[in-house]
Write a protein that holds these residues in place. Sequence first.
Motif, PDB file in Angstrom:
ATOM      1  N   ARG A 183       0.869  -1.183   0.000  1.00  0.00           N
ATOM      2  CA  ARG A 183       0.000   0.000   0.000  1.00  0.00           C
ATOM      3  C   ARG A 183       0.903   1.230   0.000  1.00  0.00           C
ATOM      4  O   ARG A 183       1.913   1.246   0.695  1.00  0.00           O
ATOM      5  CB  ARG A 183      -0.902   0.000   1.222  1.00  0.00           C
ATOM      6  CG  ARG A 183      -1.995   1.060   1.139  1.00  0.00           C
ATOM      7  CD  ARG A 183      -2.728   1.231   2.429  1.00  0.00           C
ATOM      8  NE  ARG A 183      -3.632   0.128   2.706  1.00  0.00           N
ATOM      9  CZ  ARG A 183      -4.179  -0.087   3.908  1.00  0.00           C
ATOM     10  NH1 ARG A 183      -3.883   0.716   4.903  1.00  0.00           N
ATOM     11  NH2 ARG A 183      -4.995  -1.085   4.118  1.00  0.00           N
ATOM     12  N   ARG A 191       3.273  -4.010   3.263  1.00  0.00           N
ATOM     13  CA  ARG A 191       2.795  -3.904   4.638  1.00  0.00           C
ATOM     14  C   ARG A 191       3.458  -4.985   5.487  1.00  0.00           C
ATOM     15  O   ARG A 191       3.946  -5.989   4.984  1.00  0.00           O
ATOM     16  CB  ARG A 191       1.268  -4.031   4.669  1.00  0.00           C
ATOM     17  CG  ARG A 191       0.588  -2.850   3.942  1.00  0.00           C
ATOM     18  CD  ARG A 191      -0.905  -2.853   4.137  1.00  0.00           C
ATOM     19  NE  ARG A 191      -1.234  -2.712   5.543  1.00  0.00           N
ATOM     20  CZ  ARG A 191      -2.063  -3.523   6.204  1.00  0.00           C
ATOM     21  NH1 ARG A 191      -2.649  -4.523   5.588  1.00  0.00           N
ATOM     22  NH2 ARG A 191      -2.289  -3.314   7.484  1.00  0.00           N
ATOM     23  N   TYR A 244      -5.948  -1.154  -4.298  1.00  0.00           N
ATOM     24  CA  TYR A 244      -6.364  -2.551  -4.458  1.00  0.00           C
ATOM     25  C   TYR A 244      -7.461  -2.661  -5.512  1.00  0.00           C
ATOM     26  O   TYR A 244      -8.487  -1.998  -5.434  1.00  0.00           O
ATOM     27  CB  TYR A 244      -6.855  -3.093  -3.112  1.00  0.00           C
ATOM     28  CG  TYR A 244      -7.471  -4.468  -3.174  1.00  0.00           C
ATOM     29  CD1 TYR A 244      -6.785  -5.541  -3.743  1.00  0.00           C
ATOM     30  CD2 TYR A 244      -8.737  -4.705  -2.645  1.00  0.00           C
ATOM     31  CE1 TYR A 244      -7.341  -6.802  -3.786  1.00  0.00           C
ATOM     32  CE2 TYR A 244      -9.305  -5.963  -2.677  1.00  0.00           C
ATOM     33  CZ  TYR A 244      -8.607  -7.011  -3.252  1.00  0.00           C
ATOM     34  OH  TYR A 244      -9.174  -8.271  -3.296  1.00  0.00           O
ATOM     35  N   SER A 298      -5.990  -9.889   6.089  1.00  0.00           N
ATOM     36  CA  SER A 298      -6.265  -8.456   6.229  1.00  0.00           C
ATOM     37  C   SER A 298      -7.526  -8.160   5.427  1.00  0.00           C
ATOM     38  O   SER A 298      -8.095  -9.059   4.812  1.00  0.00           O
ATOM     39  CB  SER A 298      -5.087  -7.683   5.638  1.00  0.00           C
ATOM     40  OG  SER A 298      -4.945  -8.081   4.282  1.00  0.00           O
ATOM     41  N   ALA A 299      -7.932  -6.890   5.396  1.00  0.00           N
ATOM     42  CA  ALA A 299      -9.096  -6.527   4.586  1.00  0.00           C
ATOM     43  C   ALA A 299      -8.890  -6.975   3.139  1.00  0.00           C
ATOM     44  O   ALA A 299      -9.790  -7.513   2.503  1.00  0.00           O
ATOM     45  CB  ALA A 299      -9.340  -5.019   4.657  1.00  0.00           C
ATOM     46  N   MET A 300      -7.652  -6.799   2.626  1.00  0.00           N
ATOM     47  CA  MET A 300      -7.389  -7.185   1.245  1.00  0.00           C
ATOM     48  C   MET A 300      -7.349  -8.708   1.079  1.00  0.00           C
ATOM     49  O   MET A 300      -8.010  -9.273   0.205  1.00  0.00           O
ATOM     50  CB  MET A 300      -6.067  -6.585   0.763  1.00  0.00           C
ATOM     51  CG  MET A 300      -5.726  -7.019  -0.661  1.00  0.00           C
ATOM     52  SD  MET A 300      -4.042  -6.552  -1.152  1.00  0.00           S
ATOM     53  CE  MET A 300      -3.426  -8.139  -1.667  1.00  0.00           C
ATOM     54  N   VAL A 323     -10.200   6.709  -1.484  1.00  0.00           N
ATOM     55  CA  VAL A 323      -9.609   6.057  -0.322  1.00  0.00           C
ATOM     56  C   VAL A 323      -9.252   7.165   0.647  1.00  0.00           C
ATOM     57  O   VAL A 323      -8.550   8.099   0.277  1.00  0.00           O
ATOM     58  CB  VAL A 323      -8.324   5.279  -0.689  1.00  0.00           C
ATOM     59  CG1 VAL A 323      -7.762   4.568   0.544  1.00  0.00           C
ATOM     60  CG2 VAL A 323      -8.587   4.267  -1.800  1.00  0.00           C
ATOM     61  N   SER A 324      -9.784   7.098   1.867  1.00  0.00           N
ATOM     62  CA  SER A 324      -9.372   8.106   2.849  1.00  0.00           C
ATOM     63  C   SER A 324      -8.690   7.396   4.001  1.00  0.00           C
ATOM     64  O   SER A 324      -9.261   6.512   4.626  1.00  0.00           O
ATOM     65  CB  SER A 324     -10.565   8.923   3.327  1.00  0.00           C
ATOM     66  OG  SER A 324     -11.353   8.175   4.222  1.00  0.00           O
ATOM     67  N   MET A 325      -7.433   7.757   4.209  1.00  0.00           N
ATOM     68  CA  MET A 325      -6.667   7.154   5.286  1.00  0.00           C
ATOM     69  C   MET A 325      -6.672   8.132   6.464  1.00  0.00           C
ATOM     70  O   MET A 325      -6.293   9.274   6.325  1.00  0.00           O
ATOM     71  CB  MET A 325      -5.225   6.864   4.848  1.00  0.00           C
ATOM     72  CG  MET A 325      -5.111   5.945   3.634  1.00  0.00           C
ATOM     73  SD  MET A 325      -5.999   4.386   3.793  1.00  0.00           S
ATOM     74  CE  MET A 325      -4.910   3.508   4.915  1.00  0.00           C
TER      75      MET A 325
END
Lengths: 329, 251
Positions: A12, A17, A74, A100-102, A193-195
Amino acid sequence: MANNILVVAEARGGDVRKVALEVVAAARSLADGLGGEVHAIVFGGAGIGAVAPKLGAVGADVVLVVEHDGFATYNAEAVAATVATQITTGGYRAALFGASAMGQDLAPRIGARLRVGVAADVVAVSADGTDIVVRHPMNTNKIIATMVLSATPALVSVRPGAVSVGTSAKAGAVQSVASAMDPAAGRVKVTGVSMGGGAKLDLAEAPVIVSGGRGLKAAENFSLVEELAAAFGNAAVGATRAVTDDGWRPHSDQIGQTGRQVSPDLYVAVGISGAIQHIAGMRNSKTIVAINKDKDAPIFKVADYGIVGDVFEILPALTAAVKAARAQG
Amino acid sequence: MKIAVCIKRVADMGARFQIGADGTSVSDAGIKYDMSDFDEWAVEAALQLNEKHGGGEVTVISLGPDAAQETIRKALAMGADKGVHLKADRIPFDGFAIAEALAAELKDGAYDLILFGRIAVDSAAGVTGAMVAELLGLPCVTAVSKLDVNGAMGTAERQVEGGVETLSFPLPALCTIDQGLVTQARYPSLKGIMAAKKKPLESKPAQLGAISVSVRKMELPPERSAGRIVGEGAAAVPELIRLLQTEAKVL
């Protein structure tokens, strides 16, 4: 060849990661047990191949780089198509993902494409003769199932934080792989995408978690929890469901049966009574500290160390003491 | 919209579990069962979507033993319109075997939207929904914490570590529902419970796929040994710090 393991190494923002390194480490010991190689496939935008040495350093013999602007975020459909194709053409014995989410999104898509099951969210994976065997916590971590994967490829997702990364340096030889489909052709489009907060540690990756409950009395008092987390320097902030349902904290911070399941080195529960649903999410933490005004609160039954008293008095003192201890350390 | 929701009957996670005599199952003794939390939210989400957009139909599907019909009746009492029970004496641990059975049931249903819970709280795998989407060739978004539909397009948010992704997709599609989408699933009203008894519930054998993931052994994790109260109030902080440094070695 037939005993090689493919790892989908999650990246990412142009970097791999932590969970990707853990999964490579898990694959390394599995491949050593089977007598095969570890190939890590990584997807990303321009320049993503630069992560190859990191994957080699933890045990990847080969790093397969799929570089495309469409992989800067992703892209489930194109990644699934490419990984499924790679598993088939490469004849892999197993493919490992991070849970993970992915990875939790990706592994079942590939399972269906290849018509095999997936062992999801495992804490250990090993070879037993020619079988691949995993350990999977179920029923909110109250039962550990040992499961056998009889098909090839065996698809496994590994729980973040469950495997420690050793040093087993391999070549990490880079090979370029083309996407099996145009990433722009996917039906599901990521439109944003908001981090939240740049350097914020994720709950799954943080060695220390400071978690708050109703005992904090109001949303603004979470600043005390955040200050303690900041004092540790390597801590993430969690919360109980009561607190996230009340909107004091985002739902993504919830730890428990219906939230995140975490196992940090240190879990500090602040103003948390210890409902069974919360304990389900944190009972596997290595050391648990509880601070609560009620000496009979169930949280003290799972805590290694407890302090009874007013969180508003204890927290500032603990924050100052942790800062001082780390300054000396 | 025509919506299907796939739901699972699971043990109440508050229980103290024991391993069954065969060593590969959870003992039934003294266990209460209910719909998996995430599946309740999926049912609630389906009902809310149709309330918002007017009309539509919600079908709930559950694979499992005969007792799964109780779980289907609960969803009907919440307001779903009809139920399908795919009968299987034991629910396998291989999500692909289940996905094949569900896909066979769903494929001719002409559903605009198919919803699953993100995971079943018992088996905790979370693989079946995305597998069904692949088998049916449908666009899929997993772990959805916000969902809306506008004509033939859907929009969703999903939580990723440390952030949120926003996605758009064409219908028909499949989504798996995470926490955050609904705060609380509705409780069945007495009227709903009475009405549910008259709603159609069809039962037929599940067409399970081949099994490639199976349980060899189940065991209980080691109990946490009882801890100790270090002290009371801020005065206990120095001793806690000492223990974290010298005993737990985490500081």
